[in-house]
Motif scaffolding. Structure first.
Motif, PDB file in Angstrom:
ATOM      1  N   SER A 105     -11.120  -0.786  -2.755  1.00 20.35           N
ATOM      2  CA  SER A 105     -11.850  -1.318  -1.597  1.00 20.35           C
ATOM      3  C   SER A 105     -11.187  -0.881  -0.288  1.00 20.35           C
ATOM      4  N   ALA A 106     -10.904   0.417  -0.182  1.00 22.37           N
ATOM      5  CA  ALA A 106     -10.173   0.965   0.962  1.00 22.37           C
ATOM      6  C   ALA A 106     -11.079   1.522   2.044  1.00 22.37           C
ATOM      7  N   SER A 107     -12.370   1.203   1.985  1.00 27.03           N
ATOM      8  CA  SER A 107     -13.324   1.563   3.031  1.00 27.03           C
ATOM      9  C   SER A 107     -13.398   3.052   3.325  1.00 27.03           C
ATOM     10  N   TYR A 108     -13.044   3.885   2.342  1.00 25.74           N
ATOM     11  CA  TYR A 108     -13.208   5.333   2.456  1.00 25.74           C
ATOM     12  C   TYR A 108     -12.410   5.919   3.618  1.00 25.74           C
ATOM     13  N   LEU A 109     -11.370   5.217   4.054  1.00 24.08           N
ATOM     14  CA  LEU A 109     -10.587   5.683   5.191  1.00 24.08           C
ATOM     15  C   LEU A 109      -9.922   7.022   4.916  1.00 24.08           C
ATOM     16  N   MET A 110      -9.439   7.209   3.694  1.00 19.94           N
ATOM     17  CA  MET A 110      -8.729   8.448   3.392  1.00 19.94           C
ATOM     18  C   MET A 110      -9.670   9.610   3.102  1.00 19.94           C
ATOM     19  N   HIS A 111     -10.963   9.396   3.265  1.00 21.44           N
ATOM     20  CA  HIS A 111     -11.914  10.503   3.223  1.00 21.44           C
ATOM     21  C   HIS A 111     -11.870  11.279   4.529  1.00 21.44           C
ATOM     22  N   GLY A 112     -11.227  10.717   5.539  1.00 24.12           N
ATOM     23  CA  GLY A 112     -11.208  11.323   6.860  1.00 24.12           C
ATOM     24  C   GLY A 112      -9.841  11.818   7.263  1.00 24.12           C
ATOM     25  N   GLY A 113      -9.796  12.600   8.342  1.00 25.35           N
ATOM     26  CA  GLY A 113      -8.565  13.215   8.797  1.00 25.35           C
ATOM     27  C   GLY A 113      -7.593  12.274   9.456  1.00 25.35           C
ATOM     28  N   ASN A 114      -8.039  11.149   9.968  1.00 29.50           N
ATOM     29  CA  ASN A 114      -7.149  10.257  10.699  1.00 29.50           C
ATOM     30  C   ASN A 114      -6.230   9.441   9.793  1.00 29.50           C
ATOM     31  N   PHE A 115      -6.392   9.546   8.483  1.00 26.01           N
ATOM     32  CA  PHE A 115      -5.485   8.889   7.545  1.00 26.01           C
ATOM     33  C   PHE A 115      -4.860   9.917   6.596  1.00 26.01           C
ATOM     34  N   LYS A 116      -4.749  11.140   7.084  1.00 23.73           N
ATOM     35  CA  LYS A 116      -4.168  12.231   6.288  1.00 23.73           C
ATOM     36  C   LYS A 116      -2.725  11.921   5.888  1.00 23.73           C
ATOM     37  N   THR A 117      -1.930  11.386   6.817  1.00 26.60           N
ATOM     38  CA  THR A 117      -0.525  11.112   6.524  1.00 26.60           C
ATOM     39  C   THR A 117      -0.387  10.132   5.362  1.00 26.60           C
ATOM     40  N   THR A 118      -1.186   9.075   5.391  1.00 22.92           N
ATOM     41  CA  THR A 118      -1.146   8.084   4.311  1.00 22.92           C
ATOM     42  C   THR A 118      -1.649   8.682   3.002  1.00 22.92           C
ATOM     43  N   ARG A 119      -2.719   9.451   3.092  1.00 26.31           N
ATOM     44  CA  ARG A 119      -3.263  10.097   1.887  1.00 26.31           C
ATOM     45  C   ARG A 119      -2.226  11.020   1.246  1.00 26.31           C
ATOM     46  N   ASP A 120      -1.589  11.857   2.059  1.00 26.39           N
ATOM     47  CA  ASP A 120      -0.579  12.776   1.538  1.00 26.39           C
ATOM     48  C   ASP A 120       0.619  12.024   0.972  1.00 26.39           C
ATOM     49  N   LEU A 121       0.997  10.930   1.613  1.00 27.57           N
ATOM     50  CA  LEU A 121       2.126  10.133   1.135  1.00 27.57           C
ATOM     51  C   LEU A 121       1.857   9.610  -0.269  1.00 27.57           C
ATOM     52  N   ILE A 122       0.658   9.072  -0.485  1.00 32.03           N
ATOM     53  CA  ILE A 122       0.314   8.551  -1.809  1.00 32.03           C
ATOM     54  C   ILE A 122       0.304   9.677  -2.845  1.00 32.03           C
ATOM     55  N   LEU A 123      -0.306  10.813  -2.491  1.00 25.63           N
ATOM     56  CA  LEU A 123      -0.377  11.940  -3.426  1.00 25.63           C
ATOM     57  C   LEU A 123       1.014  12.473  -3.771  1.00 25.63           C
ATOM     58  N   ASN A 124       1.882  12.559  -2.789  1.00 26.07           N
ATOM     59  CA  ASN A 124       3.204  13.138  -3.023  1.00 26.07           C
ATOM     60  C   ASN A 124       4.164  12.181  -3.716  1.00 26.07           C
ATOM     61  N   GLN A 125       3.941  10.867  -3.550  1.00 27.36           N
ATOM     62  CA  GLN A 125       4.904   9.892  -4.040  1.00 27.36           C
ATOM     63  C   GLN A 125       4.556   9.326  -5.406  1.00 27.36           C
ATOM     64  N   SER A 126       3.345   9.602  -5.883  1.00 31.61           N
ATOM     65  CA  SER A 126       2.852   8.921  -7.085  1.00 31.61           C
ATOM     66  C   SER A 126       2.797   9.843  -8.296  1.00 31.61           C
ATOM     67  N   SER A 127       3.027   9.251  -9.455  1.00 34.56           N
ATOM     68  CA  SER A 127       2.799   9.978 -10.707  1.00 34.56           C
ATOM     69  C   SER A 127       1.511   9.509 -11.368  1.00 34.56           C
ATOM     70  N   ARG A 128       1.032   8.343 -10.962  1.00 34.02           N
ATOM     71  CA  ARG A 128      -0.258   7.829 -11.418  1.00 34.02           C
ATOM     72  C   ARG A 128      -0.943   7.153 -10.243  1.00 34.02           C
ATOM     73  N   ILE A 129      -2.238   7.421 -10.104  1.00 31.12           N
ATOM     74  CA  ILE A 129      -3.030   6.777  -9.053  1.00 31.12           C
ATOM     75  C   ILE A 129      -4.266   6.174  -9.704  1.00 31.12           C
ATOM     76  N   LEU A 130      -4.420   4.884  -9.551  1.00 31.99           N
ATOM     77  CA  LEU A 130      -5.589   4.182 -10.074  1.00 31.99           C
ATOM     78  C   LEU A 130      -6.440   3.768  -8.882  1.00 31.99           C
ATOM     79  N   GLN A 131      -7.689   4.212  -8.844  1.00 31.38           N
ATOM     80  CA  GLN A 131      -8.501   3.968  -7.656  1.00 31.38           C
ATOM     81  C   GLN A 131      -9.970   3.868  -7.997  1.00 31.38           C
ATOM     82  N   ASP A 132     -10.730   3.318  -7.021  1.00 32.86           N
ATOM     83  CA  ASP A 132     -12.181   3.460  -7.065  1.00 32.86           C
ATOM     84  C   ASP A 132     -12.541   4.608  -6.127  1.00 32.86           C
ATOM     85  N   ASP A 133     -13.825   4.870  -5.957  1.00 34.26           N
ATOM     86  CA  ASP A 133     -14.222   6.043  -5.172  1.00 34.26           C
ATOM     87  C   ASP A 133     -13.981   5.876  -3.677  1.00 34.26           C
ATOM     88  N   SER A 134     -13.568   4.672  -3.228  1.00 30.84           N
ATOM     89  CA  SER A 134     -13.257   4.483  -1.814  1.00 30.84           C
ATOM     90  C   SER A 134     -11.866   4.994  -1.474  1.00 30.84           C
TER      91      SER A 134
END
Length: 522
Positions: free
Chosen positions: A269-298
């Motif tokens: 329920s992340a309101s699709y924020l990481m679909h956009g460029g203004n949350f790139k830093t957070t998106r990259d942080l999650i991708l780089n720091q995680s070995s497993r990511i459980l999510q919905d399409d938001s």
């Protein structure tokens, strides 16, 4: 002598009263955090707790009965199926669990990742405090417990917080902020809260005790030490901070998270924020720091995952976003769920909270990600709004539309392969759980962009357009508030299906009226 005797007698009485008051205050201070957590969760505190006597109050008994019934239904509907799914599909785990855009949602963090030792949560909701409950009047306690129940109503019923309502309700009564909600979830999960510390996340990524001597970029937070029934000690950090690129540039969160090691991440329920460029830093942080990511399409769109780095296992059904986020339809997500023959799930997850509509994607790292310098330029979409707009702590508007708990639209309209839009269609006000975003709602973003282009081409008065949009919002807000209040009142009747259907119609009309208004802002 008589007057002297009376004076001595009066002094003795006053001394006795002061001692009694001190003893009472001392006794209240001895109320263990675990007992406070159990009390606000509607569970009996320990027999020797100063809070034990308060359980005789009618208001607390009603509070306890409410939570007992709600948790029994929640256990059958959500928690038991999730536990079964978790044991079958999350056989490995990291000690560190990362849940950004979470708000105080320990409920689902613990349900999916019960074996973690350290949890990191973020949100725009205030940290809050848990006061000395025995110092409150019975009526104040009753009101505070009622406000706490109200703030948790939707996550218990439909799997996510209604951010605007939570912002309001977490400021009412004496049980304010996220701490009381975390207490409830922990106590109901069988945890024992051992210690709570108010802290500050410094810009260098270190943790310091909370104090008045903080910098503007420092993030207020709480550190909760708790234990499992088996006695294992664990830690949860909650930080109130901005996850947009602008906020992440200064808040020290990246450094702190990186110091924790490899994570299991949850995005819901992340309101699709990481679909956009203004949350790139957070998106990259999650991708780089995680070995497993459980999510919905938001959460993180498939296009931002390196396919050589990640394996994907889909569950449930992908039928596209609810209407307000229809621009975030992912054709590659639809293909993945279709070709991989996604396994159905027995629980609801995210904004499409019904089991036959929910989607869950488990992404598992297979190799280390590419260095950032090797990423293709086209893999990153352009930023869509100014940093200032994205860091406004007004996450209400888009996410309140996400409250929509019923069948939001017919399946045939939701499964049309709508063209994926660029990042400049994403804008959501911040918070939950849903964190920081623009002050405009998602449904108006394309109209806003078109209005900006028109203004640039025709040299129209941009200030007048902004005023027009604000006027549209001033009409929309009361309309949605009324719809929300009616839904909350309706829930008390127990006919949730009818309530949700009525809310859908009323809230939909509010959105349509705002869209019509925005269309005139040219």
């Amino acid at each position: 002598m008589s007057n002297l005797f009376k004076a001595v007698q009066t002094a003795a009485v006053m001394f006795t009263l002061l001692v009694a008051a001190a003893v009472s205050a001392s006794a209240d201070n001895r109320a263990a955090p675990g007992d406070v957590a159990r009390f606000v969760a509607g569970m009996e505190p320990s027999a020797n707790s100063p809070l034990a006597a308060m359980t005789n109050e009618r208001s607390w008994q009603l509070h306890a009965n409410h939570f007992n019934q709600a948790w029994k239904a929640l256990q059958q509907r959500q928690l038991n199926p999730i536990a079964e799914w978790q044991k079958a599909n999350l056989t490995k785990h990291n000690d560190f669990m990362l849940y950004l855009f979470s708000g105080p949602d320990f409920l689902y963090a613990n349900a999916f990742f019960p074996n973690a030792s350290t949890y990191i949560f973020t949100g725009l909701e205030p940290v809050g405090t848990v006061p000395s409950l025995t110092n409150l009047s019975a009526s104040t306690r009753a009101y505070s417990l009622q406000a706490l129940r109200a703030s948790m109503q939707t996550i218990v019923n439909i799997s996510f917080f209604i951010t605007k309502k939570m912002h309001s309700q977490l400021r009412e009564g004496q049980l304010t902020g996220t701490l009381p909600v975390l207490y409830v979830f922990m106590a109901r999960a069988g945890k024992t809260v051992e210690k709570v510390e108010l802290v500050t996340l410094k810009t260098d990524g270190t943790i310091a005790p909370a104090s008045a001597n903080t910098e503007r970029a420092d993030a207020p937070g709480a550190k909760i030490t708790f234990s499992d029934p088996g006695g294992k000690t664990k830690t949860l950090y909650y930080f109130r901070t901005d996850l947009s690129n602008g906020g992440m540039k200064y808040n020290g969160l990246s450094k702190f998270i990186e110091s924790q090691g490899t994570a299991d991440a949850l995005i819901k329920s992340a309101s699709y924020l990481m679909h956009g460029g203004n949350f790139k830093t957070t998106r990259d942080l999650i991708l780089n720091q995680s070995s497993r990511i459980l999510q919905d399409d938001s959460g993180i769109p498939l296009r931002f995952y390196d396919k050589e780095t990640w394996d994907f296992t889909p569950f449930g059904f992908y039928r596209g976003p609810i209407p307000i986020f229809s621009g975030q339809y992912q054709r590659d997500m639809q293909r993945l769920f279709a070709t991989a023959k996604a396994t159905p799930i027995k629980f609801g997850f995210g904004y499409k909270w019904r089991p036959n509509q929910s989607n869950v994607l488990l992404s598992t790292r297979k190799v280390m990600p590419k260095p950032e310098a090797e990423m293709k330029p086209e893999e990153e979409a352009p930023a869509e709004a100014t940093e200032e707009a994205m860091t406004k702590p007004d996450e209400d508007k888009a996410e309140e539309a996400m409250e929509k708990p019923a069948e939001e639209a017919a399946d045939d309209t939701m499964t049309k392969p709508v063209e994926e839009t660029s990042d400049d269609t994403v804008a959501k006000p911040a918070g939950e759980n849903a964190e920081q975003s623009s002050s405009d709602t998602m449904e108006s973003t394309e109209q806003d962009t078109a209005a900006d282009e028109t203004a640039a081409e025709a040299k129209v008065d941009v200030a007048a357009i902004s005023t027009c949009r604000a006027d549209c919002g001033s009409v929309y807000e009361p309309c949605r508030d009324t719809a929300d209040e009616r839904m909350e009142s309706c829930f008390s009747t127990g006919d949730s299906v009818r309530c949700q259907s009525t809310w859908k119609d009323e809230a939909g009309q509010c959105i349509n009226e705002r869209l019509e208004c925005l269309a005139t802002c040219k």
